[in-house]
Design an enzyme around this catalytic site. Structure first.
Site, short mmCIF file in Angstrom:
data_model
loop_
_atom_site.label_atom_id
_atom_site.label_comp_id
_atom_site.label_asym_id
_atom_site.label_seq_id
_atom_site.Cartn_x
_atom_site.Cartn_y
_atom_site.Cartn_z
N CYS A 2 5.58 37.51 -35.76
CA CYS A 2 4.98 36.24 -35.38
C CYS A 2 5.35 35.27 -36.50
CB CYS A 2 3.46 36.35 -35.34
SG CYS A 2 2.87 37.63 -34.22
N ARG A 27 10.43 33.46 -34.17
CA ARG A 27 9.75 34.72 -34.53
C ARG A 27 8.82 35.22 -33.42
NH1 ARG A 27 10.18 35.71 -39.76
NH2 ARG A 27 8.44 37.14 -39.62
N TRP A 75 4.16 36.80 -31.09
CA TRP A 75 4.91 37.76 -30.28
C TRP A 75 3.98 38.96 -30.14
CZ3 TRP A 75 6.93 42.75 -30.74
CH2 TRP A 75 7.89 43.11 -29.77
N ASN A 101 0.81 38.06 -39.24
CA ASN A 101 2.08 38.56 -38.71
C ASN A 101 2.19 40.01 -39.15
OD1 ASN A 101 4.77 39.06 -38.05
ND2 ASN A 101 5.53 38.17 -39.93
N GLY A 102 2.18 40.93 -38.18
CA GLY A 102 2.27 42.35 -38.54
C GLY A 102 1.40 43.18 -37.62
N GLU A 489 28.77 44.26 -27.81
CA GLU A 489 28.15 43.00 -28.24
C GLU A 489 28.16 41.97 -27.11
OE1 GLU A 489 26.29 42.03 -30.44
OE2 GLU A 489 26.57 39.89 -30.69
N LYS A 493 24.80 40.28 -25.49
CA LYS A 493 24.58 38.82 -25.42
C LYS A 493 24.18 38.42 -24.00
CE LYS A 493 24.23 38.04 -28.66
NZ LYS A 493 24.45 38.75 -29.89
N GLU A 496 20.55 39.77 -23.02
CA GLU A 496 19.36 39.21 -23.66
C GLU A 496 19.09 37.77 -23.28
OE1 GLU A 496 19.22 38.95 -27.98
OE2 GLU A 496 21.37 38.72 -28.07
N HIS A 512 35.09 58.32 -16.74
CA HIS A 512 34.14 59.44 -16.85
C HIS A 512 32.79 59.06 -16.26
CE1 HIS A 512 37.00 61.69 -19.24
NE2 HIS A 512 37.23 60.57 -19.89
N LYS A 611 13.19 36.57 -32.79
CA LYS A 611 14.37 36.59 -33.65
C LYS A 611 14.31 37.73 -34.66
CE LYS A 611 18.22 34.87 -35.26
NZ LYS A 611 19.42 35.21 -34.49
O1 M6R Z 1 17.92 40.35 -38.30
P1 M6R Z 1 18.68 41.57 -37.87
O2 M6R Z 1 20.15 41.40 -37.97
O3 M6R Z 1 18.24 42.80 -38.63
O4 M6R Z 1 18.30 41.78 -36.37
C1 M6R Z 1 18.72 42.91 -35.65
C2 M6R Z 1 18.56 42.70 -34.17
O5 M6R Z 1 17.22 42.51 -33.85
C3 M6R Z 1 19.36 41.50 -33.67
O6 M6R Z 1 20.71 41.60 -34.01
C4 M6R Z 1 19.24 41.38 -32.14
O7 M6R Z 1 19.86 42.45 -31.52
C5 M6R Z 1 19.84 40.04 -31.67
N1 M6R Z 1 18.87 39.30 -30.93
C6 M6R Z 1 21.00 40.19 -30.77
O8 M6R Z 1 21.53 38.96 -30.41
#
Ligand code: M6R
Length: 616
Positions: A2, A27, A75, A101-102, A489, A493, A496, A512, A611
């Site tokens: 958060c 966050r 969050w 936050n936690g 990757e 993208k 998400e 396979h 994030k």
């Molecule tokens: O801050 P970080 O690089 O440790 O975060 C890791 C993942 O949470 C982050 O890369 C996540 O997969 C992204 N939203 C992908 O776009």
């Protein structure tokens, strides 16, 4: 996971808190709330939804001249996102307000105990338990807020960054940190509290980052006092850092979304990552964190890479890089698996932890485990002063600037930049590449920013492809060698931010299993630059074509073989094979961005995500 923000000083608190929360929405953004100290009373407004919803709901607070307040963007972990579960939470007496936050892991047993003692709970959150525990301690032990917070936290198991306000002590905020970030901005006669420095950067460059297990009393007219939570030891002269972040870096700069801005920032972000480190023509890579520990890298038995999400994909590319250039065995692990599987680690292992935010809970825990077992741990982080940057033995910052969009873009390319520098330097030190190969690789790396610029010019044609496939329900991404992680990757993208199901696969694995999915409705993105296993991937493309799949191919400029088979082609400039991922990933970012925009999705704040994943 958060965002928390607080203000105490001479300015009106409300606009500072609201603006701060907007900057912290990366966050978490499923609910938000604010508390202001208005004379004799606490005024609290909270709501399910985003900070903009909170603004709509808090017209009365907006008129307040209050100079002290706290705010939160959530969050959800404990309890669904709704008004009641939103923070701040207020104690039963109505005097103490808290943002958190936690996660308080033992909240249930504390709640049962407090319930027996007559406390009533309105929300499903662990945070409401904590604020009442503080109140209970304060009354029972007859202590002031600071001491009550300290004693309460000694009873708590979990992670937290908290800010607490008490009507009985209205000229101070008490803050504490364990496992979640907390920065204190120090201005003239004013203080700011926040999960990172972005809410206060236009007011002050001076920041004090609490360490794990520390708390502070932030009181008007006095220096910030920091002490340890567990043993009451005062921290003398806590380090106050001068920040280099500027406001322009965290605003959208004319782009519709942060994600698009960050995609387009990549050439300069990579230049910033290379600045001062790379002298390609002279064959020099200057990185003090590597120079100081070169022996460790050169003598390592293996490299272990730990990360999550996009950073894990960067780790997979690094596996190819390190094995290819430096001929050293590499293992890449999801931090979340690594930390719980009793891994074999030795003091001759070099562990590289990759994280944009530097706050990812699983990566942080994996680092601690690796250190306990004697490994040397090197961090690749973007956020300066973050927990991971501080927890690792040494490391390199990516210098990408703030990444606000939840979908990682420039974090990935700049992580690859740092990892390429390390791999090349290590390879040269071990002697697995010659000086001329070293210089050729460094010169190619130096050209990456301009190659990305060339790819960015294809934006309009990618937008047209997005238009064709925006309503697809599935996507397949295929790549080989260095571009297999890029396929993963690209799929991540798209998933998400557009909520389209997508899978990444090594192209040859298709037969396979996943080939069964291919029909005329399946868009297949094939990453097929000339360098690498080109001939092999041409065959894979033919297999897709034979099953009527729709082919979107990322190919090298001038390619005709795949271009003749594909439905759509995006050309990238030629580049050293090991560096292709930094270029091939860019069209995939643009494709997912436009598909998400065309589907009406919230690109910068996709549903269910945040994030920084600061909970496990
Ligand atoms: O801050 P970080 O690089 O440790 O975060 C890791 C993942 O949470 C982050 O890369 C996540 O997969 C992204 N939203 C992908 O776009």
């Amino acid at each position: 996971m958060c965002g928390i923000v607080g203000y105490i000083g001479y300015r009106e608190a409300y606009p500072i808190l609201i603006k701060g929360l907007k900057r912290l929405e990366y966050r978490g953004y499923d609910s938000a709330g604010i508390m202001l100290y208005c004379g004799d009373d606490l005024a609290v407004t909270k709501t399910k939804g985003k900070v903009s919803d909170l603004e709509q709901k808090s017209h009365a607070l907006a008129k307040s001249k209050a100079k002290i307040g706290i705010g939160h963007t959530r969050w959800a972990t404990h309890g669904v996102p709704n008004d009641v579960n939103s923070h701040p939470h207020v104690s039963n007496s109505g005097k103490i307000a808290l943002i958190h936050n936690g996660i308080i892991e033992n909240y249930d047993s504390i709640k049962r105990e407090l319930t027996k003692r007559g406390y009533v709970f309105h929300s499903d959150t662990d945070t409401e338990v904590l604020v009442n525990l503080i109140e209970d301690v304060k009354i029972k032990e007859n202590v002031k807020l600071g001491k009550a917070v300290q004693i309460a936290l000694q009873k708590v198991i979990g992670a937290y960054a908290i800010a607490v306000f008490d009507l009985d002590k209205p000229n101070e905020l008490v803050v504490a940190k364990l496992g979640s970030p907390l920065a204190i901005g120090i201005g003239e006669d004013e203080f700011f509290i926040a999960s990172d420095a972005t809410p206060f950067i236009e007011f002050t460059n001076n920041a004090l980052y609490l360490e794990d297990g520390e708390m502070a009393i932030v009181r008007l007219g006095r220096e910030v006092r920091v002490r340890k939570i567990q043993d009451d030891v005062h921290v003398h002269n806590p380090e106050i850092q001068e920040l280099e972040l500027n406001l322009e870096q965290i605003e959208k700069g004319g782009y519709e979304h942060f994600m698009l801005k960050e995609i387009f920032e990549q050439p300069n972000a990579v230049r910033d990552t290379l600045r001062g480190r790379l002298q390609a023509e002279q064959g020099v890579v200057k990185m003090s964190s590597i120079d100081d520990y070169l022996e460790k890298f050169v003598r390592a038995d293996r490299i272990l890479i730990i990360a999550c999400g996009t950073s894990w994909h960067a780790g997979l590319v690094a596996e190819y890089l390190f094995e290819d250039l430096a001929r050293i065995p590499v293992e890449v692990e999801y931090a979340s698996e690594f930390r719980y599987r009793n891994p074999v680690i030795t003091s001759r292992d070099v562990v590289i932890a990759i994280s944009q935010s530097g706050e990812t809970a699983d990566t942080l825990a994996a680092i601690k485990l690796a250190k306990e077992r004697g490994a040397f741990v090197y961090g690749v982080c973007n956020v300066v002063g973050s927990s991971i940057a501080r927890e690792t033995h040494t490391g390199a910052y990516t210098h990408a600037g703030p990444e606000i969009g939840v979908a990682s873009t420039k974090a990935f390319t700049t992580q690859l930049t740092v990892l390429s520098l390390i791999a090349a330097k290590m390879a040269r030190a071990i002697g697995t590449i010659s000086q001329s190969e070293f210089i050729a690789f460094l010169s190619a790396l130096d050209q990456v920013p301009s190659k990305i610029e060339t790819v960015l010019k294809t934006e309009e044609s990618i937008k047209k492809i997005a238009e064709v496939y925006k309503d697809a329900t599935n996507f397949l991404y295929l790549g080989r060698g260095y571009n297999f992680p890029v396929a993963l990757e690209g799929a991540l993208k798209l998933k998400e931010i557009s909520y389209i199901h997508a899978e990444g696969y090594p192209a040859a694995e298709m037969k396979h299993g996943p080939i069964a999915l291919i029909d005329e409705h399946m868009p297949v993105v094939v990453i097929a630059p000339k360098r690498g296993h080109y001939e092999k991937i041409v065959s894979n493309v033919q297999e897709i074509k034979a099953r009527k799949g729709k082919i979107i191919a990322i190919v090298s400029k001038g390619d005709t073989d795949i271009a003749n088979l594909a439905d759509h082609v995006v050309e990238i400039p030629d580049i050293h094979e090991a560096l292709t991922p930094m270029v091939t990933t860019v069209p995939l970012q643009i494709l997912s961005y436009y598909i998400a925009v065309m589907r009406g999705c919230n690109v910068d704040q996709p549903r269910n995500l945040a994030k920084s994943v600061t909970v496990e």
